[in-house]
Design a protein around this motif. Structure first.
Motif, short mmCIF file in Angstrom:
data_model
loop_
_atom_site.label_atom_id
_atom_site.label_comp_id
_atom_site.label_asym_id
_atom_site.label_seq_id
_atom_site.Cartn_x
_atom_site.Cartn_y
_atom_site.Cartn_z
N LEU A 227 0.82 -1.25 -0.47
CA LEU A 227 -0.01 -0.61 -0.04
C LEU A 227 1.16 1.39 -0.11
O LEU A 227 0.41 2.40 -0.82
CB LEU A 227 -0.86 0.02 1.06
N ALA A 228 2.03 1.15 1.01
CA ALA A 228 3.02 2.34 1.09
C ALA A 228 3.03 3.04 -0.52
O ALA A 228 3.66 3.72 -1.28
CB ALA A 228 3.44 2.30 2.01
N CYS A 229 4.05 1.36 -0.87
CA CYS A 229 4.58 1.81 -2.21
C CYS A 229 2.99 2.55 -3.51
O CYS A 229 3.69 2.83 -4.78
CB CYS A 229 5.00 0.63 -3.04
N LYS A 240 7.21 12.97 -12.36
CA LYS A 240 8.38 11.73 -13.19
C LYS A 240 7.78 10.83 -14.14
O LYS A 240 8.80 10.40 -14.23
CB LYS A 240 8.49 10.88 -11.59
N ASP A 241 6.90 11.59 -14.71
CA ASP A 241 6.30 11.01 -16.51
C ASP A 241 6.42 9.24 -16.38
O ASP A 241 6.92 8.66 -16.95
CB ASP A 241 7.23 10.76 -17.77
N PHE A 247 12.68 5.07 -10.90
CA PHE A 247 12.08 5.37 -9.58
C PHE A 247 10.59 4.90 -9.38
O PHE A 247 10.11 4.31 -8.88
CB PHE A 247 12.03 6.80 -9.43
N ILE A 248 9.71 4.99 -10.70
CA ILE A 248 8.83 4.75 -10.78
C ILE A 248 8.52 3.86 -10.52
O ILE A 248 7.58 2.83 -10.35
CB ILE A 248 7.66 5.55 -11.35
N ALA A 252 6.10 0.64 -8.62
CA ALA A 252 5.08 0.06 -9.23
C ALA A 252 5.70 -1.42 -8.49
O ALA A 252 4.44 -2.47 -8.59
CB ALA A 252 5.05 -0.08 -10.43
N ALA A 253 6.55 -2.02 -9.08
CA ALA A 253 7.50 -3.39 -8.97
C ALA A 253 7.36 -4.24 -7.60
O ALA A 253 6.39 -5.08 -6.87
CB ALA A 253 8.48 -3.97 -9.33
N LEU A 254 7.24 -3.29 -6.16
CA LEU A 254 6.80 -3.57 -5.43
C LEU A 254 5.54 -4.13 -4.41
O LEU A 254 5.41 -4.10 -3.50
CB LEU A 254 7.73 -2.57 -4.29
#
Length: 534
Positions: A227-229, A240-241, A247-248, A252-254
């Motif tokens: 939920l945090a990620c 951040k596009d 970074f994104i 998203a994976a986490l």
């Protein structure tokens, strides 16, 4: 959904159907509502004061987005934990303790000396305040008999809808009159009232600290990570596009790993910390899905309108507050009427009316231009305020109807978590749509405004003459005319993008009416009959 007769250790026992509600109980419920209102309010209250906060902390706009992101991350993580925390520390003990910590961290936010300290204190503020939202709903279901729950749910609905609209208003007023730290210090007023109300209104019970040793800590870790990620992914993605940023992609994976792990561990445990199997109940699933969409509408409107009024109309935070308040004030008059109707009319009909009015209000905001302001936006805000009470009250009824007593805390947590997640998803999608549609409209307008076109050249000549008449040399005046025309194109592009965003919200809300009718018929209990679905 079948109801169990066994009451697990630490479970909350609902009030009997014929139980009389005394003053202490109403005070406890009112205190819970204050807590939910305070927690939701603090999501939005920094928005109108963000410019002043960033100036004091020497931070950029992009860095400042973490002030809201930190609060949302912590809040969304603690909401599903509310069911476990109440069983361990008791409702009375946990509400008093977490409110006291919330007030301390609110004060520290006002004392923040740099951006890093502000982000940490906002995160701790969200973690201590987030659980107050589902606990208010749980108090209604546990402490009020069925005949009084429509009234309780009506008050709870007001906290969920008034707070997002009043956040920018209250924040703007306080910042302009007393400086931005006051938006955090103001929490002491409802906070102390909450502590007193819960201390006096709820009986003292024995804590069950041993339950912590047997809690599903693996599932909790997966949930917190997921939920945090996911919140960080949604809040920071547009700036951040999205998937062009490593970074994104990482977050998203986490988020995916965390949520899948949470679901897997929850389904394999006999007593998970929050019961995800509730999503298997058709009414609960429909209610939470629609709650997410309504969250998109509530938080999306609170995101778009202040942004438009500040960027296009040049309104101050206080002026923005005067516009936004009309989305909240009429709800105070409508909610008692909605509560009375909810026990007599199929709630699907009432909710359809509410969704239709909310959707129409968004469509009314899809024809804005550079002159749109208070007078033009007033009626769309009033229409929205007429519809929202019918939605929030009835969705709460759909979600909680037929839920067994040992699942009430879980149902409340999941319902409110889903609404907040819907708000985060909605703001992320709307921010992306705003950026993409502005680029689209800017390109289309740019194609039609050619420097070789006669009308364009005539307009440039007129603007150049105006600058020359003010004492500017012809070459500089010509450059200023080009720059002014470019600003007009950008402004019109943004206005059209805002209009498109409101159209998207309107279609989503009106489309929800079709989904709503997959739910079973429900009415609020009107007498001493049980709380089962009708």
């Amino acid at each position: 959904m079948t109801s169990t007769t066994d009451t697990p250790r630490g479970a909350l026992v609902p009030a009997a159907a014929d139980q009389k509600v005394d003053l202490r109980t109403w005070v406890a419920v009112a205190a819970g509502m204050l807590g939910a209102f305070m927690a939701v309010l603090d999501i939005q209250i920094t928005n109108s004061s963000l410019k002043d906060i960033l100036g004091t902390l020497s931070a950029t706009q992009e860095e400042g987005s973490w002030i809201s992101t930190a609060y949302l991350c912590a809040e969304i993580v603690v909401i599903p934990l509310a069911a476990l925390l109440v069983r361990v520390f008791t409702m009375r003990g946990y509400m008093i303790g977490t409110t006291a910590a919330f007030l301390v961290f609110s004060t520290l936010c006002g004392w923040a000396w740099n951006l890093e300290s502000m982000i940490v204190f906002r995160m701790l503020q969200g973690f201590t305040g987030g659980a107050l939202i589902p606990m208010a709903m749980t108090l209604v279901m546990v402490k009020l008999p069925p005949s009084k729950r429509a009234t309780g749910m009506a008050i709870f609905g007001l906290t969920a809808t008034l707070a997002p609209t009043m956040g920018p208003t209250l924040g703007g007023y306080l910042s302009e009159l007393y400086g931005w730290p006051s938006i955090f210090y103001i929490n002491w007023v409802p906070g102390l009232l909450l502590i007193f109300g819960v201390w006096w209104g709820l009986d003292k019970e024995k804590m069950a600290l041993k339950m912590l040793a047997h809690a599903d800590w693996v599932g909790i870790a997966f949930m917190a990570t997921g939920l945090a990620c996911l919140t960080i992914f949604l809040e920071e993605g547009n700036s951040k596009d999205w998937f062009d940023s490593g970074f994104i992609i990482t977050f998203a994976a986490l988020a995916l790993v965390g949520i899948v792990g949470w679901v897997a561990t929850s389904m394999t445990r006999a007593e998970p910390f929050v019961n995800l199997r509730l999503y298997g109940d058709r009414n609960f699933l429909v209610a939470t899905a629609l709650s997410a969409c309504v969250g998109m509408g509530l938080y999306g409107a609170s995101f778009l309108l202040p942004l438009y009024l500040g960027q296009i109309a040049g309104y101050t935070p206080m002026q923005i507050g005067k516009v936004i308040m009309w989305a909240g004030l009429p709800q105070l008059l409508v909610m008692p009427f909605a509560a009375a109707l909810s026990s007599k009319v199929d709630n699907r009909i009432l909710c359809s009316i509410g969704l239709g009015l909310f959707g129409v209000s968004c469509m009314m905001n899809s024809h804005m231009d550079a002159t749109t302001g208070y007078d033009q936006l007033l009626w769309s805000q009033v229409v929205r305020a007429l519809g929202v009470p019918f939605i929030m009250l009835t969705l709460s009824n759909f979600a909680m109807q037929g839920i067994s007593q040992n699942n009430m805390s879980s149902a409340s947590s999941l319902f409110n978590m889903t609404r907040n997640l819907g708000g985060s998803v909605g703001i992320a999608l709307l921010a992306t749509a705003l950026t993409n549609r502005e680029h689209f409209h800017s390109a289309r307008l740019g194609e039609s405004i050619s420097s070789y076109a006669g009308a364009t050249q005539q307009r440039l000549d007129q603007m150049t003459q105006v600058f020359v008449a003010s004492g500017v040399d012809p070459v500089t005046a010509a450059n200023q005319a080009l720059a002014a025309l470019d600003r007009i194109v950008r402004r019109e592009s943004y206005i059209m993008a805002y209009n498109d965003a409101f159209v998207i919200m309107g279609f989503v809300l009106i489309g929800c009416i079709g989904v709503l009718w997959f739910a079973n018929k429900v009415k609020s209990p009107s007498g001493a009959s049980g709380a089962g679905a009708h």
